[in-house]
Design a protein around this motif. Sequence first.
Motif, PDB file in Angstrom:
ATOM      1  N   SER A  16       0.650  -1.503  -0.113  1.00 18.31           N
ATOM      2  CA  SER A  16       0.128  -0.254  -0.039  1.00 18.31           C
ATOM      3  C   SER A  16       0.807   1.371  -0.636  1.00 18.31           C
ATOM      4  O   SER A  16       1.828   0.841   0.112  1.00 18.31           O
ATOM      5  CB  SER A  16      -0.781  -0.203   1.326  1.00 18.31           C
ATOM      6  OG  SER A  16      -1.418   1.705   1.649  1.00 18.31           O
ATOM      7  N   SER A  17       0.287   1.951  -0.668  1.00 18.88           N
ATOM      8  CA  SER A  17       1.204   3.064  -0.914  1.00 18.88           C
ATOM      9  C   SER A  17       1.034   4.205   0.770  1.00 18.88           C
ATOM     10  O   SER A  17       1.851   4.954   0.668  1.00 18.88           O
ATOM     11  CB  SER A  17       0.659   4.724  -1.622  1.00 18.88           C
ATOM     12  OG  SER A  17      -0.968   5.084  -0.818  1.00 18.88           O
ATOM     13  N   ARG A  18       0.466   3.933   1.556  1.00 21.76           N
ATOM     14  CA  ARG A  18       0.381   4.588   2.702  1.00 21.76           C
ATOM     15  C   ARG A  18       2.041   3.162   3.807  1.00 21.76           C
ATOM     16  O   ARG A  18       2.398   3.828   4.840  1.00 21.76           O
ATOM     17  CB  ARG A  18      -0.926   3.884   3.928  1.00 21.76           C
ATOM     18  CG  ARG A  18      -1.745   4.344   3.884  1.00 21.76           C
ATOM     19  CD  ARG A  18      -3.812   3.571   4.128  1.00 21.76           C
ATOM     20  NE  ARG A  18      -3.770   2.954   3.471  1.00 21.76           N
ATOM     21  CZ  ARG A  18      -4.609   1.245   3.413  1.00 21.76           C
ATOM     22  NH1 ARG A  18      -4.619   1.615   5.025  1.00 21.76           N
ATOM     23  NH2 ARG A  18      -4.273   0.568   2.916  1.00 21.76           N
ATOM     24  N   HIS A  28       1.259  10.912   3.348  1.00 23.66           N
ATOM     25  CA  HIS A  28       0.609   9.915   2.393  1.00 23.66           C
ATOM     26  C   HIS A  28       0.552  11.033   0.859  1.00 23.66           C
ATOM     27  O   HIS A  28       0.450  10.398  -0.219  1.00 23.66           O
ATOM     28  CB  HIS A  28      -0.136   9.096   2.804  1.00 23.66           C
ATOM     29  CG  HIS A  28      -0.951   8.063   2.374  1.00 23.66           C
ATOM     30  ND1 HIS A  28      -2.486   7.524   1.922  1.00 23.66           N
ATOM     31  CD2 HIS A  28      -0.038   7.669   1.250  1.00 23.66           C
ATOM     32  CE1 HIS A  28      -2.477   7.173   0.629  1.00 23.66           C
ATOM     33  NE2 HIS A  28      -1.683   6.915   0.751  1.00 23.66           N
ATOM     34  N   ASP A  29      -0.280  12.006   1.564  1.00 25.60           N
ATOM     35  CA  ASP A  29      -0.891  12.639   1.160  1.00 25.60           C
ATOM     36  C   ASP A  29      -0.172  13.023  -0.550  1.00 25.60           C
ATOM     37  O   ASP A  29      -0.608  13.622  -0.976  1.00 25.60           O
ATOM     38  CB  ASP A  29      -2.013  14.007   1.220  1.00 25.60           C
ATOM     39  CG  ASP A  29      -0.964  14.483   2.595  1.00 25.60           C
ATOM     40  OD1 ASP A  29      -0.014  14.317   2.968  1.00 25.60           O
ATOM     41  OD2 ASP A  29      -1.369  15.557   2.072  1.00 25.60           O
ATOM     42  N   LYS A  34       2.983  12.847  -5.679  1.00 28.18           N
ATOM     43  CA  LYS A  34       4.481  12.574  -6.587  1.00 28.18           C
ATOM     44  C   LYS A  34       3.697  12.124  -7.565  1.00 28.18           C
ATOM     45  O   LYS A  34       4.806  11.967  -8.512  1.00 28.18           O
ATOM     46  CB  LYS A  34       5.125  12.004  -5.351  1.00 28.18           C
ATOM     47  CG  LYS A  34       6.457  11.955  -5.993  1.00 28.18           C
ATOM     48  CD  LYS A  34       7.126  10.752  -5.100  1.00 28.18           C
ATOM     49  CE  LYS A  34       7.948  11.537  -4.063  1.00 28.18           C
ATOM     50  NZ  LYS A  34       8.966  13.015  -4.405  1.00 28.18           N
ATOM     51  N   ILE A  35       3.640  10.065  -6.920  1.00 26.65           N
ATOM     52  CA  ILE A  35       3.057   9.306  -8.026  1.00 26.65           C
ATOM     53  C   ILE A  35       1.256   9.985  -8.941  1.00 26.65           C
ATOM     54  O   ILE A  35       1.907   9.408 -10.260  1.00 26.65           O
ATOM     55  CB  ILE A  35       1.750   8.383  -7.392  1.00 26.65           C
ATOM     56  CG1 ILE A  35       3.032   7.386  -6.111  1.00 26.65           C
ATOM     57  CG2 ILE A  35       1.065   7.273  -7.638  1.00 26.65           C
ATOM     58  CD1 ILE A  35       2.140   6.419  -5.008  1.00 26.65           C
ATOM     59  N   TYR A  72      -3.275   3.782  -3.526  1.00 23.79           N
ATOM     60  CA  TYR A  72      -2.124   2.998  -4.525  1.00 23.79           C
ATOM     61  C   TYR A  72      -1.667   1.957  -3.954  1.00 23.79           C
ATOM     62  O   TYR A  72      -0.661   2.057  -2.595  1.00 23.79           O
ATOM     63  CB  TYR A  72      -0.817   3.822  -5.127  1.00 23.79           C
ATOM     64  CG  TYR A  72      -1.655   4.860  -5.933  1.00 23.79           C
ATOM     65  CD1 TYR A  72      -1.910   4.929  -7.371  1.00 23.79           C
ATOM     66  CD2 TYR A  72      -2.482   6.176  -5.282  1.00 23.79           C
ATOM     67  CE1 TYR A  72      -2.231   5.811  -8.169  1.00 23.79           C
ATOM     68  CE2 TYR A  72      -2.667   6.898  -6.644  1.00 23.79           C
ATOM     69  CZ  TYR A  72      -3.203   6.494  -7.602  1.00 23.79           C
ATOM     70  OH  TYR A  72      -3.794   8.148  -9.003  1.00 23.79           O
ATOM     71  N   LYS A  73      -1.455   0.481  -5.107  1.00 25.77           N
ATOM     72  CA  LYS A  73      -0.847  -0.283  -4.794  1.00 25.77           C
ATOM     73  C   LYS A  73       0.333  -0.561  -5.573  1.00 25.77           C
ATOM     74  O   LYS A  73      -0.016  -0.477  -6.580  1.00 25.77           O
ATOM     75  CB  LYS A  73      -1.661  -2.186  -5.349  1.00 25.77           C
ATOM     76  CG  LYS A  73      -3.030  -1.775  -4.169  1.00 25.77           C
ATOM     77  CD  LYS A  73      -3.087  -2.349  -3.240  1.00 25.77           C
ATOM     78  CE  LYS A  73      -4.135  -1.333  -1.971  1.00 25.77           C
ATOM     79  NZ  LYS A  73      -4.110  -1.805  -0.738  1.00 25.77           N
TER      80      LYS A  73
END
Length: 239
Positions: A16-18, A28-29, A34-35, A72-73
Amino acid sequence: MSEIVKTTNEDIVRVSSREVSVMMDIRHDNLIAKIEKHTEIFKKVTDLKNKVSDLWIESTYKDSTGRTLKDYKISKKGCEFLAHKTTGEKGDLFTIKYMDRFEEMEKSLKKQKVLSPMEQLKLQYQVLEDHEQRFEKIEERLDSLEINPHQKRAIQRAKSKRVVELLGGRKSVAYKDASLRAKVYADMGRQYNNYFDISEYAYTPRNRYEEALELIATYNLTVELSMEVRQRNNQLKFL
């Protein structure tokens, strides 16, 4: 926060993006921004447009308040890309962390044996067969239980009916003779218990209930008892 996403060619391990934001030591935000910035750049290049899913795929999660938020994964390849875009000590630390994390997950994946369709069928058949054997054992145990109260009463009625028949009816002298009647009941009970190898009729096996009724219906007096009943009933003729 990690998972294995099935593709047509392979199993891709993603995090996870977290979790990645924690490893990168950023909000995280900010990582999401960035992604999405890199994603917009890739979409402008035809050759890279379809490669985005190799790096990350958009997803969602629910926070502690129940809100649905974006997530996001990220694949190992995606982490490598982000590591290249992170300079200095943070980049080095993130590289070590994500490499350790993916190594851990990949080892776990290797331990999980992937069954072929035939092996899956065999496993399902074995489970069904085991369940069937358990049911058979349960049925055997139920059948070997003693007769229930309803069956006990039915056996008692069958005994009474047969004794009445053998003594010549309820109005017969033999039937009215309590001592003789008790002898017949005692003899019937003795033969019945010997037949089933039990100490009393209440212990009759439930799965032999019909057999018990048939045994009672075909019970006959011993020669001695038969003679005694005949003599007792014949006494009325000479009165």
